[in-house]
Design a protein around this motif. Structure first.
Motif, short mmCIF file in Angstrom:
data_model
loop_
_atom_site.label_atom_id
_atom_site.label_comp_id
_atom_site.label_asym_id
_atom_site.label_seq_id
_atom_site.Cartn_x
_atom_site.Cartn_y
_atom_site.Cartn_z
N ASP A 149 0.83 -1.21 0.00
CA ASP A 149 0.00 0.00 0.00
C ASP A 149 0.86 1.26 0.00
O ASP A 149 2.05 1.21 -0.30
CB ASP A 149 -0.96 -0.03 1.20
CG ASP A 149 -0.21 -0.23 2.52
OD1 ASP A 149 0.99 0.12 2.59
OD2 ASP A 149 -0.83 -0.72 3.49
N LEU A 181 -4.05 -2.18 5.98
CA LEU A 181 -4.63 -0.87 6.30
C LEU A 181 -5.91 -0.60 5.51
O LEU A 181 -6.85 0.01 6.03
CB LEU A 181 -3.61 0.25 6.04
CG LEU A 181 -2.49 0.37 7.07
CD1 LEU A 181 -1.51 1.48 6.67
CD2 LEU A 181 -3.06 0.65 8.46
N TRP A 182 -5.94 -1.02 4.26
CA TRP A 182 -7.17 -0.85 3.48
C TRP A 182 -8.22 -1.86 3.90
O TRP A 182 -9.42 -1.57 3.89
CB TRP A 182 -6.88 -0.99 1.98
CG TRP A 182 -6.30 0.22 1.33
CD1 TRP A 182 -5.10 0.81 1.61
CD2 TRP A 182 -6.88 1.00 0.28
NE1 TRP A 182 -4.89 1.90 0.80
CE2 TRP A 182 -5.97 2.03 -0.04
CE3 TRP A 182 -8.06 0.90 -0.45
CZ2 TRP A 182 -6.22 2.97 -1.03
CZ3 TRP A 182 -8.31 1.84 -1.44
CH2 TRP A 182 -7.40 2.86 -1.72
N CYS A 204 -10.19 -0.89 7.04
CA CYS A 204 -10.78 0.46 6.98
C CYS A 204 -12.29 0.40 6.79
O CYS A 204 -12.80 -0.36 5.96
CB CYS A 204 -10.14 1.24 5.84
SG CYS A 204 -10.65 2.98 5.78
N THR A 248 1.10 -4.97 9.28
CA THR A 248 0.50 -3.64 9.18
C THR A 248 1.09 -2.71 10.23
O THR A 248 1.33 -3.10 11.36
CB THR A 248 -1.02 -3.75 9.37
OG1 THR A 248 -1.54 -4.63 8.38
CG2 THR A 248 -1.69 -2.40 9.25
N VAL A 286 -1.90 2.31 13.70
CA VAL A 286 -3.06 3.16 13.40
C VAL A 286 -3.31 4.06 14.61
O VAL A 286 -3.63 3.56 15.69
CB VAL A 286 -4.32 2.32 13.11
CG1 VAL A 286 -5.56 3.22 13.06
CG2 VAL A 286 -4.17 1.54 11.81
N GLU A 345 -7.75 8.22 13.98
CA GLU A 345 -7.92 7.96 12.55
C GLU A 345 -9.41 7.72 12.29
O GLU A 345 -10.03 6.89 12.97
CB GLU A 345 -7.11 6.72 12.16
CG GLU A 345 -6.55 6.76 10.76
CD GLU A 345 -7.59 6.47 9.68
OE1 GLU A 345 -7.32 6.81 8.52
OE2 GLU A 345 -8.65 5.90 9.99
N ARG A 376 -10.39 3.89 10.88
CA ARG A 376 -9.76 2.67 11.37
C ARG A 376 -9.68 2.68 12.90
O ARG A 376 -9.46 3.72 13.51
CB ARG A 376 -8.35 2.53 10.79
CG ARG A 376 -8.30 2.48 9.27
CD ARG A 376 -6.87 2.57 8.76
NE ARG A 376 -6.76 2.39 7.31
CZ ARG A 376 -6.74 3.37 6.42
NH1 ARG A 376 -6.80 4.64 6.83
NH2 ARG A 376 -6.65 3.12 5.12
N VAL A 401 -5.80 -3.45 14.66
CA VAL A 401 -4.62 -3.72 13.83
C VAL A 401 -3.98 -5.05 14.19
O VAL A 401 -3.68 -5.88 13.32
CB VAL A 401 -3.58 -2.59 13.97
CG1 VAL A 401 -2.37 -2.88 13.08
CG2 VAL A 401 -4.19 -1.26 13.60
N TYR A 418 5.21 -3.86 13.37
CA TYR A 418 4.16 -3.09 14.05
C TYR A 418 4.68 -2.35 15.27
O TYR A 418 4.51 -1.13 15.38
CB TYR A 418 3.00 -4.00 14.45
CG TYR A 418 1.95 -3.27 15.26
CD1 TYR A 418 1.07 -2.38 14.64
CD2 TYR A 418 1.88 -3.41 16.65
CE1 TYR A 418 0.14 -1.66 15.38
CE2 TYR A 418 0.95 -2.70 17.39
CZ TYR A 418 0.08 -1.83 16.76
OH TYR A 418 -0.83 -1.12 17.49
N VAL A 442 -2.64 7.72 9.15
CA VAL A 442 -1.74 6.55 9.23
C VAL A 442 -0.41 6.78 8.51
O VAL A 442 0.50 5.96 8.60
CB VAL A 442 -2.41 5.28 8.64
CG1 VAL A 442 -3.64 4.92 9.44
CG2 VAL A 442 -2.75 5.47 7.16
#
Length: 219
Positions: free
Chosen positions: A33, A88-89, A92, A142, A145, A149, A152, A157, A179, A196
Motif C-alpha cells: 500500500d 490498512l485498506w 478500513c 500492518t 493506526v 484515525e 480505522r 490492527v 508493528y 496513518v
C-alpha cells in the motif's frame, strides 16, 4: 590473425562474465500500500549495490485488489524475493456519505474485509504466488493506526496482524513484524493522530526496518 581471434574471444568472455555478475544481483519485488510506496525509495537507495528493487505499479490497496492483480504484478520476471503487505485498506471502514478522504467512517461505515475475510484472501494470495514463483516470500505486518484515525480502529490492527501471521505460518512465509517498531516512529514522525501516513523522516525510519530484514535474507 590467431592472436586477434584469441584477444577478441577474451574480450567477449570478460564482457559476458561482467554482465553475468551484474545480473546476479537478487531481484526483489515489493507489493504493498501507500506505506510501502513511501519507504521503497529509501530501500532502493540503501540496497542499490546489492539488489534490484521494484514496487508493483500503483497502490496494492486491499487484499481483494491483490487477488485481482497479483498475477499481473508478478509478471514473468524471475524474482528472488517477493515482499508483500496488506491490511490498512482491509480494516478500513467506509461510508458513501462520509466527507472524510476516501469516505472513511468507522462509526457508520462498513469494514472493507473482516479479519476472517482478510485471512482467507491472504491465504488465496499466498497460494497464487507460490504457484507462480519459487521466490523467497516475506510478509510485512500492518503499521500503527493512531487512535483518532477516522476510518480505522487502533485496537483492530493486531487482530489483523495475528490472523496474517497464522496464514503465513501455514504457507511457510517469513514475517517481518514491524508493528511495534512503527509506533514510536509514527508518534515522532507521523502525520498526526488522525492519519496513518508518515513524514519523510518517518518513511526513512520504516525503510531501515525493511532494509535490515532484506539484507539478512540476501546475504
Amino acid at each position: 590473425m590467431r592472436k586477434n581471434k584469441t584477444y577478441l574471444a577474451l574480450v567477449l568472455l570478460v564482457t559476458w562474465l561482467t554482465i553475468s555478475f551484474v545480473d546476479k544481483k537478487p531481484k526483489i519485488l515489493i507489493i504493498g500500500d501507500s506505506i510501502s510506496i513511501g519507504y521503497t525509495p529509501y530501500v532502493k537507495a540503501a540496497l542499490a549495490d546489492s539488489a534490484i528493487i521494484e514496487h508493483n505499479v500503483g497502490n496494492a490497496q486491499h487484499t481483494g485488489n491483490g487477488l485481482q492483480h497479483i498475477k499481473e504484478w508478478l509478471g514473468d520476471e524471475d524474482w528472488d524475493i517477493i515482499q508483500f503487505n496488506w491490511g490498512l485498506w482491509d480494516l478500513c471502514y467506509r461510508h458513501p456519505d462520509s466527507k472524510e478522504y476516501g469516505h472513511r467512517d468507522k462509526i457508520n461505515g462498513k469494514v472493507t474485509y473482516t479479519v476472517e475475510e482478510y485471512a482467507s484472501n491472504l491465504d488465496s494470495i499466498a497460494t497464487l504466488i507460490k504457484q507462480k514463483t519459487h521466490a523467497k516470500l516475506i510478509f510485512v505486518t500492518t503499521t500503527y493506526v493512531p487512535k483518532n484515525e477516522p476510518g480505522r480502529y487502533e485496537s483492530e490492527v493486531q487482530k489483523y496482524n495475528n490472523a496474517a501471521k497464522q496464514v503465513m505460518k501455514k504457507h511457510a512465509v517469513i514475517v517481518n513484524d514491524i508493528y511495534d517498531a512503527s509506533i514510536p516512529i509514527h508518534n515522532t514522525y507521523g502525520l498526526g493522530s488522525n492519519n496513518v501516513h508518515y513524514k519523510e523522516e518517518g518513511y526513512k525510519k520504516l525503510g531501515k526496518l525493511i532494509v535490515g530484514f532484506l539484507k539478512a535474507q540476501i546475504e
